[in-house]
Design an enzyme around this catalytic site. Structure first.
Site, PDB file in Angstrom:
ATOM      1  CG  MET A  25     -35.466  31.963  13.554  1.00 53.33           C
ATOM      2  SD  MET A  25     -35.071  30.250  14.021  1.00 53.33           S
ATOM      3  CE  MET A  25     -33.281  30.341  14.157  1.00 53.33           C
ATOM      4  CB  THR A  26     -38.607  36.782  17.449  1.00 54.98           C
ATOM      5  OG1 THR A  26     -38.939  37.598  16.332  1.00 54.98           O
ATOM      6  CG2 THR A  26     -38.817  37.564  18.732  1.00 54.98           C
ATOM      7  CG  HIS A 177     -38.542  42.218   9.388  1.00 59.81           C
ATOM      8  ND1 HIS A 177     -39.247  41.500   8.450  1.00 59.81           N
ATOM      9  CD2 HIS A 177     -38.616  41.478  10.541  1.00 59.81           C
ATOM     10  CE1 HIS A 177     -39.729  40.398   8.996  1.00 59.81           C
ATOM     11  NE2 HIS A 177     -39.360  40.363  10.261  1.00 59.81           N
ATOM     12  N   GLY A 178     -39.247  43.853   5.774  1.00 59.32           N
ATOM     13  CA  GLY A 178     -40.474  44.220   5.082  1.00 59.32           C
ATOM     14  C   GLY A 178     -41.443  43.058   4.991  1.00 59.32           C
ATOM     15  CB  ALA A 179     -41.287  39.727   5.634  1.00 56.88           C
ATOM     16  CE1 TYR A 182     -43.004  42.072  14.194  1.00 58.19           C
ATOM     17  CE2 TYR A 182     -42.019  40.776  12.440  1.00 58.19           C
ATOM     18  CZ  TYR A 182     -42.475  40.879  13.732  1.00 58.19           C
ATOM     19  OH  TYR A 182     -42.414  39.799  14.578  1.00 58.19           O
ATOM     20  NE  ARG A 230     -37.161  36.586   6.347  1.00 53.21           N
ATOM     21  CZ  ARG A 230     -37.657  35.723   7.228  1.00 53.21           C
ATOM     22  NH1 ARG A 230     -38.422  36.141   8.229  1.00 53.21           N
ATOM     23  NH2 ARG A 230     -37.388  34.440   7.134  1.00 53.21           N
TER      24      ARG A 230
END
Length: 366
Positions: A25-26, A177-179, A182, A230
């Site tokens: 979570m950012t 992070h492939g979701a 981004y 992800r």
């Protein structure tokens, strides 16, 4: 006797106390220079102490180019940033949990970058919608610089640089992070990726760069260092996008990622069980489950449905975001049959950082 989701499990080579993971979570709570701080130590430690067996960090930028996406986002791009994560990792390990660093390149979805004022995109296409006010005050997306061959190489090397930093800091693994819109998600997306060179076209061509990153990472790290990814179709501002290749294309993607060396796939959607793929009836998570690949499932999991989702995806991990944010003691409470706290979005105002959350929690106690 507790249900199996509370039992210890071996997942992707890690021995975990249960099947609950903290979803990334950012939190935009690092120092301006990208270093983790004492507030972040406490932030991540409380989830480990609350029963989450695996902690996945917020997206961390891996290089000093265009990867940073938010102000006060943490990095693994220099030696001091790497060193700053050591207390976080020690605190999480001390509480009995494992911790994985999620590495992200913002791509066209950049809202702030202290190294490069122009976002880097697979094409000049901007994201759908507007930047998120929870993470900054940018009012519109900027025009991306279109990646050339040297940019692809630089981005790949940036991910490898970040992975080396994660190894040095002591993380148990990394998650690419492939979701959520981004850069690695953008190269897979026909909304962003309309290139007519070797990096664009059908799913096989669009996925090639992601596969290259995975293969290079796998070759670089030890066999016992966990490497996950992800994946989602949708982005943080576009809940409706679908890959044109549908279920068949996604099934191919997860298979080839496993062959390239991925230890697990983390699917995320608005609803974990939503039949999201064109030409099929399965959810993203069901495709990964049926392929026999270690799965972390995320999307709307809370105190009312976690047991059903755990049973539907045996052997998988359940990644909680909003439910965990609402109650860091979620795992301990549901294990004992207690009702976890509900999320009050006031804790995320005006910026969704840890400081504002802690201030809100203190006010509730007064």
């Amino acid at each position: 006797m507790f249900d199996s989701e509370f039992s210890s499990i071996e997942f992707a080579g890690m021995k975990l106390a249960n099947r609950f993971a903290l979803a990334p979570m950012t939190r935009v709570s690092a120092q301006a220079n990208g270093r983790a701080n004492e507030l972040m130590v406490e932030h991540y430690k409380r989830y480990a102490e609350g029963g989450f067996a695996l902690i996945i960090t917020e997206g961390i930028y891996p290089d000093q180019d265009a990867s940073q996406g938010y102000e006060n986002q943490p990095g693994l791009a220099d030696a001091l940033q790497v060193e700053s994560w050591v207390p976080v990792i020690k605190a999480v390990h001390g509480a009995g949990a494992k911790i994985i660093a999620q590495l992200m390149h913002a791509g066209a979805q950049m809202q702030y970058n202290r190294f490069d004022k122009q976002p880097l995109g697979v094409t000049a296409q901007k994201p759908v919608g507007k930047p998120l006010g929870l993470y900054g005050d940018q009012e519109a997306w900027l025009e991306p610089k279109v990646m050339d061959e040297s940019d692809f190489e630089r981005v790949l090397n940036g991910f490898l640089h970040g992975i080396r930093g994660a190894v040095e800091a002591g993380f148990d693994g990394v998650e690419l992070h492939g979701a959520n819109g981004y850069l690695l998600n953008e190269v897979l997306s026909t909304h962003f990726n309309t290139r007519d060179d070797k990096w664009g076209g059908d799913m096989q061509r669009r996925a090639q760069f992601v596969i290259d990153v995975v293969k290079a990472a796998r070759e670089m790290v030890a066999d016992d260092f966990v490497l996950g990814i992800r994946l989602s179709q949708i982005t943080i501002t576009d809940p409706d996008y679908q890959w044109p290749e549908g279920e068949e294309g996604f099934n191919w993607l997860v298979q080839v990622l496993a062959e390239a060396g991925i230890d697990y796939i983390h699917t995320t959607d608005n609803d974990a069980n939503r039949p999201a793929l064109k030409g099929g009836a399965r959810s993203l998570a069901e495709v990964v489950r049926d392929a026999g690949i270690p799965l972390i499932v995320n999307g709307g999991i809370d105190g009312t449905n976690y047991a059903k989702i755990a049973a539907h995806y045996p052997g998988s991990l359940l990644a909680l975001g909003k439910a965990a944010l609402a109650d860091p003691q979620f795992v301990g409470k549901v294990k004992e049959g207690d009702k976890p706290d509900a999320l009050d979005f006031a804790m995320l105002q005006p910026i969704a950082n840890v400081e504002n959350e802690m201030r809100w929690r203190a006010e509730q106690e007064d």
